[in-house]
Design a protein around this motif. Sequence first.
Motif, PDB file in Angstrom:
ATOM      1  N   VAL A   1      -5.302   0.384  -7.100  1.00 16.50           N
ATOM      2  CA  VAL A   1      -5.879   1.714  -7.282  1.00 16.50           C
ATOM      3  C   VAL A   1      -5.335   2.346  -8.565  1.00 16.50           C
ATOM      4  O   VAL A   1      -4.127   2.406  -8.775  1.00 16.50           O
ATOM      5  CB  VAL A   1      -5.547   2.604  -6.076  1.00 16.50           C
ATOM      6  CG1 VAL A   1      -6.073   4.009  -6.287  1.00 16.50           C
ATOM      7  CG2 VAL A   1      -6.135   2.003  -4.818  1.00 16.50           C
ATOM      8  N   GLN A   2      -6.245   2.793  -9.391  1.00 15.06           N
ATOM      9  CA  GLN A   2      -5.838   3.516 -10.597  1.00 15.06           C
ATOM     10  C   GLN A   2      -5.587   4.971 -10.227  1.00 15.06           C
ATOM     11  O   GLN A   2      -6.401   5.586  -9.525  1.00 15.06           O
ATOM     12  CB  GLN A   2      -6.931   3.431 -11.655  1.00 15.06           C
ATOM     13  CG  GLN A   2      -7.110   2.018 -12.216  1.00 15.06           C
ATOM     14  CD  GLN A   2      -8.309   1.939 -13.133  1.00 15.06           C
ATOM     15  OE1 GLN A   2      -9.443   1.974 -12.676  1.00 15.06           O
ATOM     16  NE2 GLN A   2      -8.058   1.820 -14.426  1.00 15.06           N
ATOM     17  N   ILE A   3      -4.490   5.518 -10.706  1.00 17.56           N
ATOM     18  CA  ILE A   3      -4.147   6.898 -10.368  1.00 17.56           C
ATOM     19  C   ILE A   3      -5.054   7.838 -11.157  1.00 17.56           C
ATOM     20  O   ILE A   3      -5.140   7.770 -12.386  1.00 17.56           O
ATOM     21  CB  ILE A   3      -2.673   7.199 -10.730  1.00 17.56           C
ATOM     22  CG1 ILE A   3      -1.743   6.169 -10.082  1.00 17.56           C
ATOM     23  CG2 ILE A   3      -2.314   8.624 -10.303  1.00 17.56           C
ATOM     24  CD1 ILE A   3      -1.710   6.197  -8.592  1.00 17.56           C
TER      25      ILE A   3
ATOM     26  N   TYR B   1      -6.931  17.662  -8.106  1.00 22.47           N
ATOM     27  CA  TYR B   1      -5.741  17.651  -7.241  1.00 22.47           C
ATOM     28  C   TYR B   1      -5.978  16.664  -6.096  1.00 22.47           C
ATOM     29  O   TYR B   1      -5.139  15.805  -5.797  1.00 22.47           O
ATOM     30  CB  TYR B   1      -5.525  19.069  -6.711  1.00 22.47           C
ATOM     31  CG  TYR B   1      -4.212  19.329  -5.997  1.00 22.47           C
ATOM     32  CD1 TYR B   1      -3.406  18.302  -5.523  1.00 22.47           C
ATOM     33  CD2 TYR B   1      -3.771  20.642  -5.792  1.00 22.47           C
ATOM     34  CE1 TYR B   1      -2.209  18.564  -4.883  1.00 22.47           C
ATOM     35  CE2 TYR B   1      -2.568  20.921  -5.146  1.00 22.47           C
ATOM     36  CZ  TYR B   1      -1.805  19.862  -4.687  1.00 22.47           C
ATOM     37  OH  TYR B   1      -0.628  20.123  -4.038  1.00 22.47           O
TER      38      TYR B   1
ATOM     39  N   VAL C   1      -5.244  11.364  -3.196  1.00 24.63           N
ATOM     40  CA  VAL C   1      -5.852  10.180  -2.571  1.00 24.63           C
ATOM     41  C   VAL C   1      -5.396   8.903  -3.284  1.00 24.63           C
ATOM     42  O   VAL C   1      -4.929   7.957  -2.650  1.00 24.63           O
ATOM     43  CB  VAL C   1      -7.393  10.281  -2.623  1.00 24.63           C
ATOM     44  CG1 VAL C   1      -8.032   8.965  -2.190  1.00 24.63           C
ATOM     45  CG2 VAL C   1      -7.877  11.398  -1.736  1.00 24.63           C
TER      46      VAL C   1
ATOM     47  N   LEU D   1      -1.729  16.759   5.162  1.00 25.12           N
ATOM     48  CA  LEU D   1      -2.931  15.976   5.443  1.00 25.12           C
ATOM     49  C   LEU D   1      -4.022  16.493   4.517  1.00 25.12           C
ATOM     50  O   LEU D   1      -4.134  17.700   4.309  1.00 25.12           O
ATOM     51  CB  LEU D   1      -3.370  16.178   6.890  1.00 25.12           C
ATOM     52  CG  LEU D   1      -2.360  15.754   7.952  1.00 25.12           C
ATOM     53  CD1 LEU D   1      -2.782  16.275   9.323  1.00 25.12           C
ATOM     54  CD2 LEU D   1      -2.242  14.238   7.996  1.00 25.12           C
ATOM     55  N   TYR D   2      -4.800  15.607   3.969  1.00 24.43           N
ATOM     56  CA  TYR D   2      -5.852  16.092   3.068  1.00 24.43           C
ATOM     57  C   TYR D   2      -7.186  15.426   3.406  1.00 24.43           C
ATOM     58  O   TYR D   2      -7.222  14.307   3.928  1.00 24.43           O
ATOM     59  CB  TYR D   2      -5.478  15.873   1.598  1.00 24.43           C
ATOM     60  CG  TYR D   2      -4.948  14.509   1.283  1.00 24.43           C
ATOM     61  CD1 TYR D   2      -5.791  13.458   0.993  1.00 24.43           C
ATOM     62  CD2 TYR D   2      -3.568  14.281   1.281  1.00 24.43           C
ATOM     63  CE1 TYR D   2      -5.292  12.210   0.710  1.00 24.43           C
ATOM     64  CE2 TYR D   2      -3.065  13.029   0.999  1.00 24.43           C
ATOM     65  CZ  TYR D   2      -3.928  11.999   0.715  1.00 24.43           C
ATOM     66  OH  TYR D   2      -3.434  10.762   0.451  1.00 24.43           O
ATOM     67  N   PHE D   3      -8.241  16.140   3.132  1.00 32.77           N
ATOM     68  CA  PHE D   3      -9.578  15.678   3.524  1.00 32.77           C
ATOM     69  C   PHE D   3     -10.625  16.457   2.743  1.00 32.77           C
ATOM     70  O   PHE D   3     -10.332  17.508   2.168  1.00 32.77           O
ATOM     71  CB  PHE D   3      -9.798  15.854   5.030  1.00 32.77           C
ATOM     72  CG  PHE D   3      -9.393  17.212   5.555  1.00 32.77           C
ATOM     73  CD1 PHE D   3      -8.069  17.471   5.898  1.00 32.77           C
ATOM     74  CD2 PHE D   3     -10.322  18.228   5.694  1.00 32.77           C
ATOM     75  CE1 PHE D   3      -7.691  18.722   6.367  1.00 32.77           C
ATOM     76  CE2 PHE D   3      -9.951  19.477   6.166  1.00 32.77           C
ATOM     77  CZ  PHE D   3      -8.622  19.735   6.495  1.00 32.77           C
TER      78      PHE D   3
ATOM     79  N   SER E   1      -2.917   8.291  -5.470  1.00 34.43           N
ATOM     80  CA  SER E   1      -1.486   7.962  -5.544  1.00 34.43           C
ATOM     81  C   SER E   1      -0.964   7.492  -4.192  1.00 34.43           C
ATOM     82  O   SER E   1      -0.161   6.566  -4.115  1.00 34.43           O
ATOM     83  CB  SER E   1      -0.678   9.150  -6.065  1.00 34.43           C
ATOM     84  OG  SER E   1      -0.835  10.266  -5.206  1.00 34.43           O
ATOM     85  N   ASP E   2      -1.439   8.108  -3.111  1.00 35.62           N
ATOM     86  CA  ASP E   2      -1.003   7.644  -1.791  1.00 35.62           C
ATOM     87  C   ASP E   2      -1.598   6.280  -1.456  1.00 35.62           C
ATOM     88  O   ASP E   2      -0.937   5.415  -0.893  1.00 35.62           O
ATOM     89  CB  ASP E   2      -1.425   8.657  -0.718  1.00 35.62           C
ATOM     90  CG  ASP E   2      -0.494   9.857  -0.685  1.00 35.62           C
ATOM     91  OD1 ASP E   2       0.573   9.786  -1.326  1.00 35.62           O
ATOM     92  OD2 ASP E   2      -0.831  10.861  -0.040  1.00 35.62           O
ATOM     93  N   TYR E   3      -2.862   6.103  -1.811  1.00 37.63           N
ATOM     94  CA  TYR E   3      -3.520   4.846  -1.443  1.00 37.63           C
ATOM     95  C   TYR E   3      -2.944   3.670  -2.216  1.00 37.63           C
ATOM     96  O   TYR E   3      -2.834   2.563  -1.689  1.00 37.63           O
ATOM     97  CB  TYR E   3      -5.021   4.963  -1.689  1.00 37.63           C
ATOM     98  CG  TYR E   3      -5.824   3.874  -1.031  1.00 37.63           C
ATOM     99  CD1 TYR E   3      -5.606   3.534   0.302  1.00 37.63           C
ATOM    100  CD2 TYR E   3      -6.807   3.198  -1.733  1.00 37.63           C
ATOM    101  CE1 TYR E   3      -6.351   2.530   0.911  1.00 37.63           C
ATOM    102  CE2 TYR E   3      -7.560   2.190  -1.124  1.00 37.63           C
ATOM    103  CZ  TYR E   3      -7.322   1.871   0.197  1.00 37.63           C
ATOM    104  OH  TYR E   3      -8.054   0.886   0.794  1.00 37.63           O
ATOM    105  N   GLN E   4      -2.550   3.933  -3.456  1.00 33.48           N
ATOM    106  CA  GLN E   4      -1.930   2.836  -4.215  1.00 33.48           C
ATOM    107  C   GLN E   4      -0.671   2.334  -3.509  1.00 33.48           C
ATOM    108  O   GLN E   4      -0.467   1.134  -3.349  1.00 33.48           O
ATOM    109  CB  GLN E   4      -1.565   3.316  -5.621  1.00 33.48           C
ATOM    110  CG  GLN E   4      -1.048   2.182  -6.482  1.00 33.48           C
ATOM    111  CD  GLN E   4      -0.458   2.673  -7.796  1.00 33.48           C
ATOM    112  OE1 GLN E   4       0.741   2.896  -7.908  1.00 33.48           O
ATOM    113  NE2 GLN E   4      -1.311   2.825  -8.797  1.00 33.48           N
ATOM    114  N   LEU E   5       0.142   3.251  -3.054  1.00 37.05           N
ATOM    115  CA  LEU E   5       1.381   2.850  -2.374  1.00 37.05           C
ATOM    116  C   LEU E   5       1.078   2.141  -1.055  1.00 37.05           C
ATOM    117  O   LEU E   5       1.715   1.159  -0.701  1.00 37.05           O
ATOM    118  CB  LEU E   5       2.263   4.067  -2.125  1.00 37.05           C
ATOM    119  CG  LEU E   5       2.857   4.712  -3.381  1.00 37.05           C
ATOM    120  CD1 LEU E   5       3.695   5.925  -3.011  1.00 37.05           C
ATOM    121  CD2 LEU E   5       3.710   3.726  -4.163  1.00 37.05           C
TER     122      LEU E   5
ATOM    123  N   TYR F   1      -5.990  13.024  -7.142  1.00 40.45           N
ATOM    124  CA  TYR F   1      -4.631  12.537  -7.416  1.00 40.45           C
ATOM    125  C   TYR F   1      -3.931  12.180  -6.106  1.00 40.45           C
ATOM    126  O   TYR F   1      -3.305  11.129  -5.988  1.00 40.45           O
ATOM    127  CB  TYR F   1      -3.824  13.588  -8.185  1.00 40.45           C
ATOM    128  CG  TYR F   1      -2.382  13.167  -8.309  1.00 40.45           C
ATOM    129  CD1 TYR F   1      -2.001  12.195  -9.248  1.00 40.45           C
ATOM    130  CD2 TYR F   1      -1.409  13.656  -7.450  1.00 40.45           C
ATOM    131  CE1 TYR F   1      -0.698  11.751  -9.323  1.00 40.45           C
ATOM    132  CE2 TYR F   1      -0.099  13.222  -7.516  1.00 40.45           C
ATOM    133  CZ  TYR F   1       0.254  12.260  -8.455  1.00 40.45           C
ATOM    134  OH  TYR F   1       1.543  11.795  -8.514  1.00 40.45           O
TER     135      TYR F   1
END
Lengths: 304, 861
Positions: A279-281, A256, A261, A212-214, A263-267, A259
């Motif tokens: 979303v651009q990575i 970090y 945020v 989990l990231y925040f 990459s996960d949000y794009q998927l 990246y």
Amino acid sequence: MRRLLYIICAVFIAQSCETPIDPKLPENGSDVVVYSFYRPDSRIQMDVFNAIPILDVNSFQRLENLEVRLNVNGDFQEVLLEENGSYISSILPEEGDTYSFELMSEDGLVSASSYIPESVEILNATLSRELVDINIGEYGYPAEVTFQDPAGVSNYYSLEVFVEECSVGCSNQTIEGELNEVLIEDLDVDTGGTTDVIIGGGPEAIDGFRYLYFEDDSFDGEVFTFNFYIIPTILNFDRSDDVKVRFVLKSLTKEYFDYLVTSDYQLTLEEEGSLSEPVQISTNINNGMGVFAGYNYNVYSLQP
Amino acid sequence: MRASLLILLLLTVGKVAFSQSSMDNSMLFKDFIAYIDENSDYRFSYPDDIKNKRLIINERININDPDSFKEFLESAGIAIKVRKNLLIFKKVKVFEEPVISEQQNEVQNRVVSGFVRDGNSGESLIGAHVIDIATGRGVTTNLYGFFSLTLTGDTIEVSFIGYEPQRIVAKPGVSDYEFGLIPSTKMLSEVVITSEREIHEVTEMSKVTLQPEKIKKLPVFMGETDVMKTLQLLPGVQSGNEGSSGIYVRGGGQDQNLILLDGVPVYNANHLFGFFSVFNADAINQVSLIKGGFPARYGGKLSSVIDIQMKEGNMNEFEGEGAVGLIASKLTLSGPINQGKTSFMVSGRRTYIDALTVPLMKWSGADRVFGYNFWDLNAKINHIANPKDRFYLSFYSGRDKFYNDYKFNQIADINEKEHSNINWGNITSAFRWNRRFTDRLFGNLTATYSRYRFELETILDYNYGESVESPDLYRENDYFSNIQDLGVKMDFDYFLNNNHQVKFGVNAINHQLKPGISSFRSHTETDTTFGSTKVDLNEFYAYLEDEFKLFNSTSLNVGLHFSGAEVASRNYFYLQPRISLNQKVAKNWSVKASYARMAQYIHLLVNSGVGLPTDLWVPSTDLVKPQVSDQIALGVASTFIGMEVSVEGYYKWMDNLIEYKEGAGFLDIDSEWEHKVEFGKGDSYGVELFVQKKVGRSTGWVGYTWSKTTREFPNLNFGKPFPYRYDRRHDISVVYNYELNKRINVSGVWVYGTGNAITLPTASIPKATWDSSGPSYEEFVKQYPGRNSTRMQDYHRLDLSISFKKQKRWGERSWVFGVYNAYSRQNPTFIDFDDTKPNEKQFKKISLFPIIPNVSYQFKF
């Protein structure tokens, strides 16, 4: 809302059509993709790939036989050693130091720079042995981690949970065990209008997350307690309660975090079929893609 | 013929007694020459620019004595020299104001004021031209049909496009006039004399006014006349996606349009995700669009003002009109409540898509049933209390509703139910009090209320018996977001003289915003409310503007708009200068220039840019600064061979624009919307050509825009500028309407636009999942090298319609047949990347609307 949109579109699509096209795409630039996330006391590992043109059916290839030069605080340190398709350093990075690399590809010089931020200590962590019913119909062990956020600077965090079976003895290593998936249940108004409980990737996400990231926008400088659930997969008190649970709080650099945020949000958006802007990575690689970033960590162990 | 008759009368009868009737004693110089040419042996020499000078002939003249012409020619600024049988006419260079005769002197600088209305219905005519014949100078009526004219002669002419002009002689001692213009019956004739001020005479630039009667003649989408879609056909205005009624003016966003319905802001002008706008054309009196050179009386939004005036209601007789179309029907009624004093207008519209689809779905036994409808209602009452005071009460309400029900209990021990209900819509209302304080000062007090609200209710209830290994599940969520305005404003028009029209006023608005609040209940959770808190934003402005003639050929509109906003503990203030210049450079030609600064205190956070009802209105805060724009424009305007031509270039730069962050909304434990946005700037520049023919049997226009619009955000697109989503290099609209005869009208619209900018992937790259135990690369992500860096195919489309009108005993009926996208062009609505089959990856163009016919039945009584 999404369903409504689909239905409306479907009404029109009933008499509309899909036609394959070959749009004129812009130049992609360099095809080199670099990934490296390094921390103190562990050698730097860099994985280098080539990007695949979007309509190409080939798979990714690691780029081999590259000369990757590593600099520490701006001074040349060493050429990374190629090992099983990765490029490995001989040195162990240290907190506060800045690391950069350079490699020469067919598309020119590829480089990036990052540093290892200070670690943030977990003040306390708790874990309930009682499995609770979560709103989405999933079950989880409630857990919380408390830490003091450093004031006056933007901090980025990631949290992971490792579970080690201790029936034959527990390791004293800082990070040992298997990564257990976790969930965060955050009652939130989704600005996309699809209102429901926001649980990680949305109401449908029941598999949990490896981490989990925040960021600390809303609790800068405060003692913060982060609540979440551990999914009963590896950690399962019904099967075994002789376990050691390690909470790993990572302090991330911005590159970090960005990246993760993006990459996960794009998927996620792709899975939802959202009409939002793709979303651009995020990347910090000059003349390339991927990310080269340092992080630090703190571990809090529990043997509930 | 009329001129000949007048001359004959003047020359033979002598001095004519004038009364307040349509009889007049003026004519154009060219008519005068034509008569002399026909009835004498004189030859002539005169400069071209005096041909249209108006002559006032009060005295007896002798056709064989050119010296007798001198007096009335001098009054019009023309000198005459006689050389044998050659008459040489010259423009008197020092002439500024006509020489005033003794008789005229008695009424010199007399001020007359009053109202110009439709003679049949009593509707106010906005922008009608009221001129002092003696000087040829005049004023235009304001939004309420009011004018104040400083009269140096004694004759007033009032004209308005589509109406017979009216001329009267002002009676001594009478300063209050009420003109009732009669709609012209000569619309089918070869030439209809126009009337309103021509484009090269107007100081304002970048402004277009449309009458609903004209809009209704154009081809429509699915039989629904749409004001906003007609505005899309004007240069400088970009449409959004295919079929959408959203408009994007000179590179601005959809939230940057100040849409006023009877002076009240409307926050969401879309029905059905933008396929239709909320404005029912039957309820509208006039629509004006201002794209630049904004007068100081407007403010609060950056890119355009769309000022829509609802009909007032027929003061004299009961009337109605309506239409039955494929997807909706509408009815408008209006009439007197107290004849000549009080009138009403009420207009309603409703779709019936769900009335057809829901029974069909139920009949087929579907588990899931869904329906959609929208309706809107306009109403207005206006009351003339006395010659000085008038009151208006206007109201609009519209609602979209989508509902979706799912039920599954076909298998034992499984009972699943879902229900969702989505509503969104606007309510606006305004109370206005007009007062004529003096012959020169007119005031209007407006109290307004406006609300846009989006509501979503979802209930999920799954119950399982013992044979099913799954827990029961119950979730109920009510979500709403809204913006609500309460406002009061006071506007004054002060007609200092025919050369100075001063406007000033103040406005205060309380915006109450709730950008997303939810209440949640579930099988594990009791009632919980969460989301963004209510925010109050108090906005005010004061303005002063003066439209005046600096020289005979130079007019200016200079103003200052001062606005401010207070939100929480933060105050913002902006001084916004506005200036427009019209420099006449030749006969029928003028050069125009303008500069305007605008500030906007509320913003729209959009998820997709396609105008969804879920887009959030949010206020400026400590962190989110007001949007600001500056725009300069330069152009030429002309009227010749019955057509208006304008060419304008503009450059607009905008600051403090907001967009969602990349990745905002995902796993974001901080729910404050302010932390999910990025701040940036934008630029737009372009050239617009507009050629319009307003009168005659053939009417229409051609609009062409060349423009370039970019956005730049430090944290989007890697900090590089990127094209705006609706950046279109070329945009063309051709609009044509032809009245074959009194019964049949045909029209067509052709549009062309450079393809929309779109973001497409160029490569696949591995996704790093790098936790503390090591790396893995099991998934792929896509590389998008630049936002909006690819273009869709160019867009073009032809729409046609034909209407057959017939008079009936009860009124008039029309059958309207139309076709949208007549040659069935497969225009791209969006482009999808399909990688479901790894070996057959492809891009697909999705086209929504092929050729779509429509038919509607319209009636009027």
